[in-house]
Design a protein around this motif. Sequence first.
Motif, short mmCIF file in Angstrom:
data_model
loop_
_atom_site.label_atom_id
_atom_site.label_comp_id
_atom_site.label_asym_id
_atom_site.label_seq_id
_atom_site.Cartn_x
_atom_site.Cartn_y
_atom_site.Cartn_z
N ASN A 10 21.86 -38.51 -65.24
CA ASN A 10 21.96 -37.76 -63.97
C ASN A 10 20.61 -37.15 -63.58
N ARG A 11 19.59 -37.99 -63.45
CA ARG A 11 18.25 -37.53 -63.11
C ARG A 11 17.90 -37.83 -61.66
N ASP A 12 17.16 -36.92 -61.08
CA ASP A 12 16.61 -37.12 -59.74
C ASP A 12 15.39 -38.04 -59.90
N LEU A 13 15.53 -39.30 -59.53
CA LEU A 13 14.46 -40.28 -59.77
C LEU A 13 13.24 -40.03 -58.89
N ASP A 14 13.45 -39.48 -57.71
CA ASP A 14 12.30 -39.09 -56.89
C ASP A 14 11.47 -38.04 -57.61
N ALA A 15 12.15 -37.04 -58.20
CA ALA A 15 11.45 -35.97 -58.92
C ALA A 15 10.74 -36.53 -60.16
N LEU A 16 11.41 -37.43 -60.89
CA LEU A 16 10.80 -38.04 -62.07
C LEU A 16 9.53 -38.80 -61.67
N PHE A 17 9.61 -39.55 -60.59
CA PHE A 17 8.47 -40.32 -60.11
C PHE A 17 7.31 -39.39 -59.74
#
Length: 287
Positions: A10-17
Amino acid sequence: MAKKTYHNKNRDLDALFRDIETWFTEQGYQTQTNRTDGAWFLQAAKTEMWRKAVGASRAFNVLIQGQTNDFSVELSTGEWASNLAAGGIAAVLTGGATLLISGFTAGWSKKIESDLWNFIDQKVMFGEKAKSTQELVVMKTQSTLEEKLKQLKDAYEQGFIDEVAYNTKKLEMEAQMQASKQNANTEEKLIKLKGLLDAGILSQGEFEMKKAELMRESSNSELDAQISKLNAAVAAGVLTQEEYESKKAAIEKQSELAAKIKQLENARDAGIITHEEFEKKKLGLLV
């Protein structure tokens, strides 16, 4: 090529990027990025002078693919794309063997790979969670209202509206923002309560009681928003103090009545009172 797959994070992929890009930037790398639906691609490389000095034209490639609960991260090296924004992700990934070389063979890249994987694993474990539908709705609403507040302030500073009109509209917009946050918070809690009911952690009666509490809190928030509008009307001279007090009392009475009827509905739905008892008690409140 090194690749890891992550499930149920359940990760925000935009934030991870963004975090990965910041990680490279803070270590002196230049970066370029491209995004498509379900894919995030980044290239990071030292300056051209540094690359010539070590005889390496390689860039680090980071590719994220998937959705919040099921995604993969790939690390590799490849040629620095001359125009990643125009060429797109597909152009780099399908550009042939010279663009993506399996594994990290250069000695200067091995430690970077290890450090980067440690960073990504930590972010996947403890990073920003994906936002719920309710959170996204609130963010969009808040952004819209903030833009309207900015436009309102600009109109006032340019003399298109006077101070009274500015303060009146400002109070109304701030009340809308607060109500939006409260409504989203209530909806989020109701969803969680329903989950506890479905899991058998709460009984139907307990669920209805907790639900009634949340609805009372929401009702109080709506009452505050309505009173804020009345305050704005008084400040603008639209209402006299006497009219304000009269309207405020009527709103509070209506809010109290709505809360009592809601409590009766919850009691009926939970089987605490019969339908006939509900109708009789409701009628008593309305008379």
